[in-house]
Design a protein around this motif. Structure first.
Motif, PDB file in Angstrom:
ATOM      1  N   LEU A  45      43.900  55.557 -66.382  1.00 32.73           N
ATOM      2  CA  LEU A  45      45.169  56.033 -66.171  1.00 32.73           C
ATOM      3  C   LEU A  45      45.637  57.388 -66.555  1.00 32.73           C
ATOM      4  O   LEU A  45      46.193  58.222 -65.768  1.00 32.73           O
ATOM      5  N   THR A  46      44.979  57.932 -67.642  1.00 35.64           N
ATOM      6  CA  THR A  46      45.523  59.065 -68.157  1.00 35.64           C
ATOM      7  C   THR A  46      44.751  60.495 -67.510  1.00 35.64           C
ATOM      8  O   THR A  46      45.110  61.420 -67.462  1.00 35.64           O
ATOM      9  N   LYS A  47      43.611  59.952 -66.820  1.00 38.60           N
ATOM     10  CA  LYS A  47      42.947  60.962 -66.080  1.00 38.60           C
ATOM     11  C   LYS A  47      43.808  61.438 -64.711  1.00 38.60           C
ATOM     12  O   LYS A  47      44.065  62.294 -64.284  1.00 38.60           O
ATOM     13  N   ASN A  48      44.508  60.274 -64.366  1.00 39.79           N
ATOM     14  CA  ASN A  48      45.582  60.709 -63.555  1.00 39.79           C
ATOM     15  C   ASN A  48      46.734  61.339 -63.637  1.00 39.79           C
ATOM     16  O   ASN A  48      47.265  62.267 -62.843  1.00 39.79           O
ATOM     17  N   TRP A  49      47.146  60.900 -64.704  1.00 40.17           N
ATOM     18  CA  TRP A  49      48.366  61.923 -65.490  1.00 40.17           C
ATOM     19  C   TRP A  49      48.261  63.464 -65.358  1.00 40.17           C
ATOM     20  O   TRP A  49      49.182  64.223 -64.951  1.00 40.17           O
ATOM     21  N   LYS A  50      46.873  63.840 -65.595  1.00 36.39           N
ATOM     22  CA  LYS A  50      46.663  65.302 -65.644  1.00 36.39           C
ATOM     23  C   LYS A  50      46.710  65.836 -64.125  1.00 36.39           C
ATOM     24  O   LYS A  50      47.219  67.097 -64.012  1.00 36.39           O
ATOM     25  N   THR A  51      46.254  65.088 -63.165  1.00 39.19           N
ATOM     26  CA  THR A  51      46.333  65.593 -61.940  1.00 39.19           C
ATOM     27  C   THR A  51      47.689  65.560 -61.255  1.00 39.19           C
ATOM     28  O   THR A  51      48.298  66.113 -60.586  1.00 39.19           O
ATOM     29  N   GLU A  52      48.619  64.537 -61.807  1.00 45.31           N
ATOM     30  CA  GLU A  52      49.766  64.372 -61.416  1.00 45.31           C
ATOM     31  C   GLU A  52      50.766  65.394 -61.948  1.00 45.31           C
ATOM     32  O   GLU A  52      51.820  65.718 -61.383  1.00 45.31           O
ATOM     33  N   ALA A  53      50.599  65.731 -63.265  1.00 41.29           N
ATOM     34  CA  ALA A  53      51.578  66.269 -64.178  1.00 41.29           C
ATOM     35  C   ALA A  53      52.005  67.850 -63.400  1.00 41.29           C
ATOM     36  O   ALA A  53      53.119  68.230 -63.373  1.00 41.29           O
ATOM     37  N   ALA A  54      51.179  68.455 -63.046  1.00 40.36           N
ATOM     38  CA  ALA A  54      51.118  69.822 -62.598  1.00 40.36           C
ATOM     39  C   ALA A  54      52.020  70.014 -61.377  1.00 40.36           C
ATOM     40  O   ALA A  54      52.707  70.874 -61.278  1.00 40.36           O
ATOM     41  N   GLN A 450      60.191  68.055 -79.870  1.00 42.74           N
ATOM     42  CA  GLN A 450      59.705  67.486 -78.831  1.00 42.74           C
ATOM     43  C   GLN A 450      60.867  66.872 -78.135  1.00 42.74           C
ATOM     44  O   GLN A 450      61.862  66.557 -78.735  1.00 42.74           O
ATOM     45  N   GLU A 451      60.809  66.922 -76.667  1.00 41.93           N
ATOM     46  CA  GLU A 451      61.649  65.770 -75.777  1.00 41.93           C
ATOM     47  C   GLU A 451      60.631  65.088 -75.251  1.00 41.93           C
ATOM     48  O   GLU A 451      59.318  64.922 -75.437  1.00 41.93           O
ATOM     49  N   TYR A 452      61.174  63.708 -74.704  1.00 42.90           N
ATOM     50  CA  TYR A 452      60.429  62.599 -74.043  1.00 42.90           C
ATOM     51  C   TYR A 452      59.976  63.422 -72.639  1.00 42.90           C
ATOM     52  O   TYR A 452      60.941  63.348 -71.846  1.00 42.90           O
ATOM     53  N   GLU A 453      58.523  63.588 -72.400  1.00 43.05           N
ATOM     54  CA  GLU A 453      58.537  64.138 -71.488  1.00 43.05           C
ATOM     55  C   GLU A 453      56.865  64.159 -70.894  1.00 43.05           C
ATOM     56  O   GLU A 453      56.249  64.085 -71.930  1.00 43.05           O
ATOM     57  N   LEU A 454      56.409  64.287 -69.637  1.00 51.66           N
ATOM     58  CA  LEU A 454      55.167  64.610 -69.337  1.00 51.66           C
ATOM     59  C   LEU A 454      54.918  66.057 -69.125  1.00 51.66           C
ATOM     60  O   LEU A 454      55.552  66.498 -68.222  1.00 51.66           O
ATOM     61  N   ALA A 455      54.013  66.627 -70.032  1.00 52.05           N
ATOM     62  CA  ALA A 455      54.072  68.059 -70.246  1.00 52.05           C
ATOM     63  C   ALA A 455      53.070  68.388 -68.702  1.00 52.05           C
ATOM     64  O   ALA A 455      52.450  67.691 -68.360  1.00 52.05           O
ATOM     65  N   LYS A 456      52.963  69.624 -68.667  1.00 48.04           N
ATOM     66  CA  LYS A 456      52.370  70.287 -67.387  1.00 48.04           C
ATOM     67  C   LYS A 456      51.089  69.946 -67.424  1.00 48.04           C
ATOM     68  O   LYS A 456      50.108  70.098 -66.389  1.00 48.04           O
ATOM     69  N   ASP A 457      50.378  69.920 -68.573  1.00 48.61           N
ATOM     70  CA  ASP A 457      48.829  69.514 -68.852  1.00 48.61           C
ATOM     71  C   ASP A 457      48.529  67.969 -69.020  1.00 48.61           C
ATOM     72  O   ASP A 457      47.450  67.647 -69.193  1.00 48.61           O
ATOM     73  N   GLY A 458      49.568  67.175 -68.343  1.00 41.59           N
ATOM     74  CA  GLY A 458      49.410  65.754 -68.324  1.00 41.59           C
ATOM     75  C   GLY A 458      49.356  65.076 -69.729  1.00 41.59           C
ATOM     76  O   GLY A 458      49.076  63.708 -69.660  1.00 41.59           O
ATOM     77  N   ILE A 459      49.763  65.662 -70.751  1.00 36.38           N
ATOM     78  CA  ILE A 459      49.907  65.149 -72.023  1.00 36.38           C
ATOM     79  C   ILE A 459      51.468  64.622 -72.287  1.00 36.38           C
ATOM     80  O   ILE A 459      52.349  65.222 -72.145  1.00 36.38           O
ATOM     81  N   MET A 460      51.333  63.449 -72.720  1.00 36.39           N
ATOM     82  CA  MET A 460      52.804  62.739 -72.851  1.00 36.39           C
ATOM     83  C   MET A 460      53.426  63.579 -74.361  1.00 36.39           C
ATOM     84  O   MET A 460      52.733  63.198 -75.322  1.00 36.39           O
ATOM     85  N   GLU A 461      54.411  63.957 -74.369  1.00 37.12           N
ATOM     86  CA  GLU A 461      55.333  64.451 -75.561  1.00 37.12           C
ATOM     87  C   GLU A 461      56.220  63.014 -75.970  1.00 37.12           C
ATOM     88  O   GLU A 461      57.025  63.046 -75.272  1.00 37.12           O
ATOM     89  N   MET A 462      56.192  62.570 -77.042  1.00 39.57           N
ATOM     90  CA  MET A 462      56.681  61.268 -77.418  1.00 39.57           C
ATOM     91  C   MET A 462      57.290  61.325 -78.839  1.00 39.57           C
ATOM     92  O   MET A 462      56.508  60.754 -79.766  1.00 39.57           O
ATOM     93  N   PRO A 463      58.267  62.041 -79.173  1.00 41.61           N
ATOM     94  CA  PRO A 463      58.531  62.477 -80.558  1.00 41.61           C
ATOM     95  C   PRO A 463      59.087  60.807 -81.274  1.00 41.61           C
ATOM     96  O   PRO A 463      59.537  59.920 -80.802  1.00 41.61           O
ATOM     97  N   ARG A 464      58.765  60.863 -82.623  1.00 41.84           N
ATOM     98  CA  ARG A 464      59.339  60.041 -83.383  1.00 41.84           C
ATOM     99  C   ARG A 464      60.782  60.387 -84.001  1.00 41.84           C
ATOM    100  O   ARG A 464      61.030  61.788 -84.022  1.00 41.84           O
ATOM    101  N   VAL A 465      61.624  59.559 -83.964  1.00 45.20           N
ATOM    102  CA  VAL A 465      63.034  59.907 -84.583  1.00 45.20           C
ATOM    103  C   VAL A 465      63.195  59.833 -85.976  1.00 45.20           C
ATOM    104  O   VAL A 465      64.111  60.619 -86.478  1.00 45.20           O
TER     105      VAL A 465
END
Length: 612
Positions: A45-54, A450-465
């Motif tokens: 799954l995460t391999k695809n994130w990197k290609t999709e994110a850009a 952070q904000e909740y977002e998929l960064a342009k390099d395909g890494i999920m930014e997922m902050p704790r509150v």
């Protein structure tokens, strides 16, 4: 006398084979083995994130009329509130149109709603047009206490105000309605909530949704012809942690309001497993007659597992290999590492349905900045290469304990991560997929916010509150606010809080266990619909929601929506005063006063509504 029946070798073999097959099938259904199988799925799954994110936008808005934001770029306060409102509507996937009132006037016609983030109403333009917009069925939200000038006095009766008095700073908030989901009646009497409010006398047609601790109306709504007006008589909406009030106000103001949420309950344990050693801590030894290792092994960890099982929590535990402050190579084989602890505790983490992630080779934040490191009494790193090598060692250490297991989630030590450190992480760890740091703003500017977002390099930014073992007023408020806006509870604790009297506020473990149990139990009572997830489980669903295209068409009797693409299920919050009737492609569960959790199971769904 009968001879005992003899089974030939072939029958014995068949029986043994059946027993072994049943045992293997049982194992494959256990969480321990399922987690290992999920590792390979997640890698794919995460391999695809990197290609999709850009090429993909993290938040794809839905089609439909725009929510019209109006602000003044020359006013810092207005700009901040506008940003919070824009972010909130972005997560809700609403189409947003922004007008800078310092450059042009607002044209409200055709807007789904108008959100004003200015205090000077004279900057809006033609106030008659604004009033007419509401009378004809539009909805207006004033997000901050207005200034008393000629424009205000032209409109103040329309806002439900009979008499306007002086301004005053007041603390606290009392929610008279369920502005924040699950929190009707909530009273936070604490000075971290401060507002400059106007002393007002309101018309009898006004409905007060919230007030300060002193009783001054803080938020109210009033009908206006066929439409409505919502007023926030304060100044706190410029702060990120209060976005839930914006989400609550808009969703209560606009009829039959529906928006997507993540629906996740995620709990991290920072510094676990970690080499805590065999030191004697006086308070621990006095109570339990155990050294540090014995306490964590025999008391703290079994108690944490009890809470997880009792209250449906999945831990994401992020490991530390060493507590030495080495920031130059070589990093292999530190003298204080605890591979046996990694394996023993790691097995129990996975067996309980949890996840193992990475906190670091050691607890030195990945930054080369001397000042930032000094703030935590850490050592600054000398180069990106050194940071990269330390990450490679930590990943290798985890692989030695669990050769078939893959880590995906990273939590920065002390929630600090420099841009250079982030690059080092990617260079040293090909499967890095999630970074979980902090959601609230940091006045020092040191934390990785952070904000909740998929960064342009395909890494999920997922902050704790939130964090800690106790539901302090801030923890309660912050959790409720983000749950209302985004539908996620993301929390973290540290094992060594038990050892630090300043961090544990002189509470012993017995009391910390009690307050932590009460916090998670209370959360479940208010939000029983939240799904317990690990960091990576939440990230997969979050990515799907953030990158999906949502379309909603509404009339007085139905909501028709689509989610493209739909991966498994999607979740929405619906606020309505109508009766929810026939459903297609989804289900509806009532979770509050006129609040429903909509679970979408088909790409196209319909919700039929009728007058209650």
């Amino acid at each position: 006398m009968k001879q005992p029946m003899k089974l030939n070798t072939r029958i014995y073999s068949i029986i043994i084979f059946i027993i072994l097959l049943a045992f293997v099938m049982y194992l494959t259904q256990t969480q321990y083995f399922q987690q290992f199988s999920h590792s390979q799925q997640n890698e794919d799954l995460t391999k695809n994130w990197k290609t999709e994110a850009a090429s993909a936008s993290s938040v794809s808005p839905q089609s439909g009329p725009s929510y019209c934001l109006a602000y003044d770029s020359n006013d810092e306060f207005s700009t901040k509130v506008n940003m919070q409102a824009s972010r909130t509507l972005g997560y809700m996937k609403k189409e947003v149109s922004i007008t800078d009132l310092s450059k042009k006037k607002l044209k409200p016609s055709g807007c789904a709603a108008v959100i004003l983030t200015v205090r000077d109403l004279s900057s809006v333009g033609n106030l008659d047009d604004l009033a007419s917009y509401a009378d004809q069925g539009g909805h207006i939200f004033l997000t901050s206490m207005p200034e008393q000038n000629d424009a205000f006095y032209r409109l103040y009766r329309k806002l439900g105000i009979l008499n306007a008095g002086n301004y005053k700073d007041e603390a606290g908030v009392h929610l008279r309605d369920e502005v924040l989901i699950g929190e009707s009646g909530l009273h936070i009497d604490d000075r971290f909530i401060m507002n400059t409010v106007m002393q007002v006398e309101l018309d009898s047609s006004v409905h007060v949704n919230a007030e300060t601790s002193a009783g001054t109306p803080l938020m109210w709504s009033i009908p206006s012809g066929k439409g409505s007006i919502m007023v926030f008589n304060g100044t706190m909406l410029q702060e990120k942690i209060n976005r839930g009030l914006i989400a609550g106000a808009i969703s209560m103001m606009v009829p039959d309001f529906i928006y997507p949420v993540f629906n996740s309950k995620v709990v991290y344990i920072d510094d676990w497993p970690a080499p805590y050693g065999n030191s004697i801590d006086e308070a621990i030894y006095k109570t339990y007659k155990l050294n540090r290792h014995g306490f964590f092994n025999e008391i703290w960890w079994p108690d944490m597992l009890k809470i997880a099982k009792r209250y449906n929590v999945k831990y994401t535990a992020v490991l530390i290999e060493s507590y030495q402050n080495r920031v130059t190579p070589p990093f292999d084989s530190p003298s204080d590492s605890d591979p046996n602890g990694l394996i023993g505790y790691g097995r129990e983490i996975i067996k309980s349905g949890g996840e193992i992630g990475l906190h670091g080779y050691n607890h030195q934040s990945l930054t080369m900045d001397q000042g930032t490191s000094a703030a935590f009494d850490y050592q600054p790193w000398n180069s990106v290469d050194d940071m990269t090598h330390s990450i490679q060692e930590a990943v290798s250490y985890a692989k030695q304990g669990f050769p078939e297991y893959t880590m995906f989630s990273y939590v920065p030590p002390s929630n600090v991560l420099s841009p250079e450190g982030r690059e080092a992480l990617k260079a040293g760890w090909k499967n890095l997929s999630v970074i979980a740091s902090l959601f609230p703003e940091d006045a020092t500017g040191i934390s990785y916010v952070q904000e909740y977002e998929l960064a342009k390099d395909g890494i999920m930014e997922m902050p704790r509150v939130t964090s800690g073992y106790e539901a302090t007023p801030f923890v309660h408020w912050a959790a409720a606010s983000v749950l209302t806006a985004n539908g996620i509870f993301s929390h973290f604790v540290h094992p060594d809080d038990v050892l630090d009297s300043e961090r544990n506020k002189n509470m012993n473990w017995e009391n910390m266990y009690k307050t932590y149990s009460e916090m998670i139990s209370g959360l479940n009572e208010r939000y029983p619909w939240l799904r317990a997830q690990t960091s990576m489980e939440a990230a997969v669903d979050m990515k799907n929601m953030l990158t999906s295209r949502i379309s909603v068409q509404q009339d007085n009797s139905s909501i028709k929506g689509s989610v493209t693409p739909l991966e498994d299920e999607s979740y929405f919050i619906l606020r309505t005063r109508k009766k929810v009737g026939n459903l297609s492609g989804c289900s509806a569960d009532k979770i509050g006063d006129g609040i429903f959790l909509i679970t979408v199971r088909e790409a196209e769904f319909t919700i039929h509504l009728s007058e209650a």
